[in-house]
Write a protein that holds these residues in place. Structure first.
Motif, mmCIF file in Angstrom:
data_model
loop_
_atom_site.group_PDB
_atom_site.id
_atom_site.type_symbol
_atom_site.label_atom_id
_atom_site.label_comp_id
_atom_site.label_asym_id
_atom_site.label_seq_id
_atom_site.Cartn_x
_atom_site.Cartn_y
_atom_site.Cartn_z
ATOM 1 N N GLY A 67 99.397 -97.913 49.224
ATOM 2 C CA GLY A 67 99.872 -98.569 49.330
ATOM 3 C C GLY A 67 101.654 -98.810 48.325
ATOM 4 N N TRP A 68 101.146 -98.606 47.316
ATOM 5 C CA TRP A 68 102.631 -98.717 46.495
ATOM 6 C C TRP A 68 103.959 -97.715 46.574
ATOM 7 C CZ3 TRP A 68 104.122 -93.933 43.686
ATOM 8 C CH2 TRP A 68 105.445 -94.181 43.050
ATOM 9 N N SER A 69 103.063 -96.210 47.211
ATOM 10 C CA SER A 69 104.160 -95.461 48.076
ATOM 11 C C SER A 69 104.695 -95.490 49.537
ATOM 12 C CB SER A 69 103.424 -94.328 47.596
ATOM 13 O OG SER A 69 103.758 -93.068 47.935
ATOM 14 N N ALA A 70 103.472 -96.370 50.039
ATOM 15 C CA ALA A 70 103.356 -96.074 51.258
ATOM 16 C C ALA A 70 104.801 -97.239 51.965
ATOM 17 C CB ALA A 70 101.630 -96.568 52.084
ATOM 18 N N VAL A 71 104.086 -98.357 50.835
ATOM 19 C CA VAL A 71 105.264 -99.511 51.778
ATOM 20 C C VAL A 71 106.688 -99.296 50.477
ATOM 21 C CG1 VAL A 71 105.983 -101.950 50.742
ATOM 22 C CG2 VAL A 71 103.531 -101.360 51.670
ATOM 23 N N LYS A 72 106.651 -98.744 49.822
ATOM 24 C CA LYS A 72 108.261 -98.007 49.454
ATOM 25 C C LYS A 72 108.667 -96.924 50.017
ATOM 26 C CE LYS A 72 110.490 -95.666 45.677
ATOM 27 N NZ LYS A 72 110.346 -95.004 43.849
ATOM 28 N N LYS A 73 107.439 -96.097 50.520
ATOM 29 C CA LYS A 73 108.349 -95.251 52.078
ATOM 30 C C LYS A 73 108.686 -96.324 53.399
ATOM 31 C CE LYS A 73 109.280 -91.865 54.709
ATOM 32 N NZ LYS A 73 110.719 -90.343 54.443
ATOM 33 N N PHE A 74 108.107 -97.341 53.355
ATOM 34 C CA PHE A 74 108.695 -97.272 54.406
ATOM 35 C C PHE A 74 109.153 -98.434 54.944
ATOM 36 C CE2 PHE A 74 103.975 -96.508 56.097
ATOM 37 C CZ PHE A 74 104.188 -95.729 56.636
ATOM 38 N N VAL A 120 106.761 -88.161 57.095
ATOM 39 C CA VAL A 120 106.277 -89.645 56.282
ATOM 40 C C VAL A 120 105.126 -89.258 55.468
ATOM 41 C CG1 VAL A 120 105.562 -91.418 56.731
ATOM 42 C CG2 VAL A 120 107.257 -90.496 58.540
ATOM 43 N N LEU A 121 104.501 -88.310 55.892
ATOM 44 C CA LEU A 121 102.977 -88.692 55.126
ATOM 45 C C LEU A 121 102.859 -87.686 53.898
ATOM 46 C CD1 LEU A 121 100.051 -86.852 57.580
ATOM 47 C CD2 LEU A 121 100.220 -89.747 56.609
ATOM 48 N N ALA A 122 103.353 -86.698 53.884
ATOM 49 C CA ALA A 122 104.083 -85.947 52.236
ATOM 50 C C ALA A 122 104.775 -86.446 51.712
ATOM 51 C CB ALA A 122 104.857 -84.329 52.873
ATOM 52 N N ASP A 123 105.718 -87.560 52.582
ATOM 53 C CA ASP A 123 106.289 -88.632 50.904
ATOM 54 C C ASP A 123 105.215 -90.333 50.143
ATOM 55 O OD1 ASP A 123 108.414 -87.128 51.706
ATOM 56 O OD2 ASP A 123 109.571 -89.147 52.533
ATOM 57 N N ILE A 124 104.863 -89.719 51.496
ATOM 58 C CA ILE A 124 103.324 -90.734 50.611
ATOM 59 C C ILE A 124 102.593 -90.760 50.200
ATOM 60 C CG2 ILE A 124 101.778 -92.497 51.623
ATOM 61 C CD1 ILE A 124 103.455 -92.919 54.211
ATOM 62 N N PHE A 125 101.983 -89.202 50.125
ATOM 63 C CA PHE A 125 101.157 -88.620 49.341
ATOM 64 C C PHE A 125 101.493 -87.985 47.887
ATOM 65 C CE2 PHE A 125 98.634 -89.972 52.939
ATOM 66 C CZ PHE A 125 97.233 -90.905 52.105
ATOM 67 N N ILE A 126 102.547 -87.024 48.056
ATOM 68 C CA ILE A 126 103.249 -86.425 46.889
ATOM 69 C C ILE A 126 103.773 -87.010 46.107
ATOM 70 C CG2 ILE A 126 105.034 -84.837 46.419
ATOM 71 C CD1 ILE A 126 105.013 -83.594 48.566
ATOM 72 N N PRO A 127 103.644 -88.477 46.504
ATOM 73 C CA PRO A 127 104.237 -89.754 44.221
ATOM 74 C C PRO A 127 102.773 -89.666 43.800
ATOM 75 C CG PRO A 127 105.391 -90.115 46.464
ATOM 76 C CD PRO A 127 104.464 -89.182 47.443
ATOM 77 N N ILE A 128 102.117 -89.859 44.811
ATOM 78 C CA ILE A 128 100.471 -90.054 43.869
ATOM 79 C C ILE A 128 99.926 -89.020 43.867
ATOM 80 C CG2 ILE A 128 101.029 -92.259 45.457
ATOM 81 C CD1 ILE A 128 98.456 -90.915 46.737
ATOM 82 N N LEU A 129 100.478 -88.040 43.711
ATOM 83 C CA LEU A 129 99.436 -86.711 43.621
ATOM 84 C C LEU A 129 98.756 -86.116 42.168
ATOM 85 C CD1 LEU A 129 100.189 -83.127 45.566
ATOM 86 C CD2 LEU A 129 98.538 -84.629 45.477
ATOM 87 N N PRO A 130 100.627 -86.783 41.218
ATOM 88 C CA PRO A 130 99.872 -86.346 39.752
ATOM 89 C C PRO A 130 98.846 -87.619 39.318
ATOM 90 C CG PRO A 130 102.791 -86.506 40.114
ATOM 91 C CD PRO A 130 101.559 -86.528 41.240
ATOM 92 N N ALA A 131 98.652 -88.411 39.682
ATOM 93 C CA ALA A 131 97.693 -89.346 39.235
ATOM 94 C C ALA A 131 96.222 -88.982 39.808
ATOM 95 C CB ALA A 131 98.149 -90.922 39.463
ATOM 96 N N ILE A 132 96.372 -88.221 40.898
ATOM 97 C CA ILE A 132 94.839 -87.392 41.581
ATOM 98 C C ILE A 132 94.948 -86.348 41.245
ATOM 99 C CG2 ILE A 132 94.045 -87.050 43.611
ATOM 100 C CD1 ILE A 132 96.319 -88.794 45.246
ATOM 101 N N VAL A 133 95.746 -86.230 40.987
ATOM 102 C CA VAL A 133 95.582 -84.190 40.099
ATOM 103 C C VAL A 133 95.050 -84.566 38.254
ATOM 104 C CG1 VAL A 133 96.371 -82.026 39.329
ATOM 105 C CG2 VAL A 133 96.835 -82.338 42.204
ATOM 106 N N THR A 134 95.272 -85.263 37.924
ATOM 107 C CA THR A 134 95.276 -85.719 36.777
ATOM 108 C C THR A 134 93.482 -86.369 36.542
ATOM 109 O OG1 THR A 134 97.139 -86.105 35.951
ATOM 110 C CG2 THR A 134 95.372 -87.508 34.440
ATOM 111 N N THR A 192 98.576 -82.760 55.943
ATOM 112 C CA THR A 192 98.187 -84.368 56.597
ATOM 113 C C THR A 192 97.073 -83.986 56.055
ATOM 114 O OG1 THR A 192 98.282 -82.370 57.913
ATOM 115 C CG2 THR A 192 99.575 -83.619 58.948
ATOM 116 N N PHE A 193 96.246 -82.363 55.923
ATOM 117 C CA PHE A 193 95.262 -82.353 55.047
ATOM 118 C C PHE A 193 94.513 -83.145 53.972
ATOM 119 C CE2 PHE A 193 95.881 -79.499 58.611
ATOM 120 C CZ PHE A 193 94.389 -79.944 59.340
ATOM 121 N N LEU A 194 95.354 -83.680 53.448
ATOM 122 C CA LEU A 194 95.372 -84.438 52.006
ATOM 123 C C LEU A 194 94.800 -85.486 52.495
ATOM 124 C CD1 LEU A 194 95.417 -84.492 48.679
ATOM 125 C CD2 LEU A 194 97.708 -85.700 49.098
ATOM 126 N N ALA A 195 95.241 -86.181 53.218
ATOM 127 C CA ALA A 195 94.198 -87.342 54.017
ATOM 128 C C ALA A 195 93.492 -87.037 54.042
ATOM 129 C CB ALA A 195 95.558 -87.453 54.949
#
Length: 473
Positions: free
Chosen positions: A177-184, A110-124, A328-331
């Motif tokens: 919020g975008w990624s989490a609500v989409k996941k849920f 669940v955490l991976a599915d939430i944070f991985i989609p937003i990684l490109p923005a964070i890494v950029t 889990t450590f990304l959070a």
């Protein structure tokens, strides 16, 4: 790289337990992703000896076979013809794979599915902050001064870069919020709005909360006698995660019960309003407290036991990647960046771990006489140095085990060195050699030494192990 043939794909099917053991299969850019009925039927050794296979591993309920960019599409199409399986979407294969997971694996997923989609923005954002670091950091090119101090005409450019780079972190709850609500299962646009509500400029900035509380100046709302602190949640992860879950569930609940004719008037406004009130009254304060406890735990551990903290995380990070628990450590990283510390001491260790895995792969290239292994080690080593460790870790190091162990040793030693010296990253960036640009400039020299340790120790240990044990590779 070997050519994809019908025979090689048939060998893959046989090695994963045959057609009858494949519940579903899809692919990503580099890997075939299997949902298997029984992973114990996989012949790992046979699989890894197939000429087109660059590595194989189980993760998040899926069994993944690394083929390589471009070739994986050909292998997938051939596999569909051989097995007679219908083409599956990633979602269908994930759903099949989830049946094989325990509760911890499901939580991590669940955490991976939430944070991985937003990684490109964070890494950029991290890379752009690195450019800003170069322009604004002192003692890089000029003693006691930065580039913008000496060349003032660059100051406004640096300011614009900083605004562009920091936006992803300033409005982080909106992304989550975008990624989490989409996941849920809710409307992701409502998730964005909810996240932005929690960082509205009319709220007290979370970074100034401690000072305002000490001065007794925290603004409040009085709602029918109930006093609610008028506080934002900038840089916070847990409040928006839990609020997103509540928002999605309320929206789903209302959708099932509100007639279509008035759905637009009731569902979204009702879900957002109820969740907003709950976020400020209950979810936010409770999660803010828990977040601070977690942050204080890590900060105190690394402040008081820096060497032990660095050693443990340096030793454990690569095994965590194998299990998937590293997500889990990304959070935690994001929470540390958003805290008063304004940086993370965990992410630099991740970068060194990636470098160490790449160094071990390069050592295998230098020690091996097998042309296929040499080529695989070279390409996977370069990939790891640029932040993508899967080919090196699963294709080379874990396959022979001792390079993986040597890489962990190098990672741990370098991690101890940088944590004892207090290295912090301003943000999450590319987790390899380019990681230095995400490190606070005053720690560049220390981190560079850490990188040298992460390269030399695994390389030397792996190479000497092959030669002294006279291992045939």
């Amino acid at each position: 790289m070997a050519k994809v043939t019908k025979k090689s794909v048939e060998q893959i099917v046989a090695a994963v337990g045959g057609t009858e053991n494949i519940a579903s299969v899809t692919h990503c850019v580099t890997r075939l992703r299997f949902a298997l009925h029984d992973e114990s039927k996989v012949d790992q050794e046979k699989l890894e000896n197939i000429d087109i296979v660059r590595g194989a591993f189980a993760s998040s309920g899926q069994f993944q076979v690394i083929i390589g960019q471009g070739a994986v599409e050909k292998a997938y199409q051939e596999l569909i013809k051989i097995t007679g399986k219908e083409e599956s979407s990633k979602e269908e294969t994930k759903a099949q794979a989830e049946q094989n997971m325990n509760i911890v694996q499901k939580l991590v997923k669940v955490l991976a599915d939430i944070f991985i989609p937003i990684l490109p923005a964070i890494v950029t954002a991290g890379l752009l902050l690195g450019i800003n670091n170069i322009l604004t950091g002192t003692d890089i090119f000029y003693e006691g001064q930065s580039v913008v101090d000496v060349h003032t005409q660059w100051a406004d450019l640096a300011d614009i870069i900083n605004i562009i780079a920091s936006t992803a972190f300033v409005f982080l709850p909106g992304l989550i919020g975008w990624s989490a609500v989409k996941k849920f299962g809710g409307n992701p646009l409502l998730g964005i709005v909810l996240g932005l509500v929690l960082v509205h400029p009319d709220l007290l900035n979370a970074h100034g909360y401690g000072e305002a509380k000490e001065a007794g100046e925290v603004p409040i709302w009085n709602i029918l006698g109930l006093e609610v602190e008028k506080v934002g949640y900038q840089g916070q992860v847990l409040p928006i995660l839990f609020a997103s879950y509540v928002l999605a569930k309320i929206e789903i609940f209302l959708k099932k019960r509100v007639p279509d004719a008035i759905s637009m008037l009731i569902v979204a406004p009702g879900a957002l309003l109820i969740t907003g009130f709950l976020a400020f009254i209950v979810i936010g304060p409770v999660m803010f407290t828990i977040s601070n406890v977690i942050t204080d735990f890590f900060v105190n551990t690394f402040n008081n036991f820096a060497a032990i903290g660095g050693l443990l995380y340096g030793l454990l990070y690569a095994p965590l990647v194998v299990t998937g628990l590293h997500h889990t450590f990304l959070a935690v990283d994001l929470q540390l960046i958003g805290s008063s510390l304004q940086g993370t001491f965990l992410w630099p260790i991740l970068a060194l771990s990636n470098i160490a895995q790449g160094a071990a792969a390069f050592a295998m290239m230098a020690a091996s006489k097998d042309e296929k292994l040499k080529g695989l080690s070279l390409s996977s080593g370069i990939s790891a140095f640029l932040g993508v460790t899967e080919p090196a870790m699963f294709g080379v190091n874990l396959r022979y085990r001792f390079p993986f162990i040597c890489a962990i040793i190098g990672s741990a030693i370098s991690a101890v060195f940088i944590t004892v010296n207090g290295v912090l990253a301003t943000s999450i960036g590319v987790g390899g050699i380019p990681a230095i640009f995400s490190i606070y400039t005053q720690y560049w020299l220390v981190f560079a030494i850490g990188m040298i340790i992460a390269i030399v120790v695994p390389f030397v240990l792996t190479y000497l192990y092959v030669k002294m044990k006279k291992i045939s590779v």
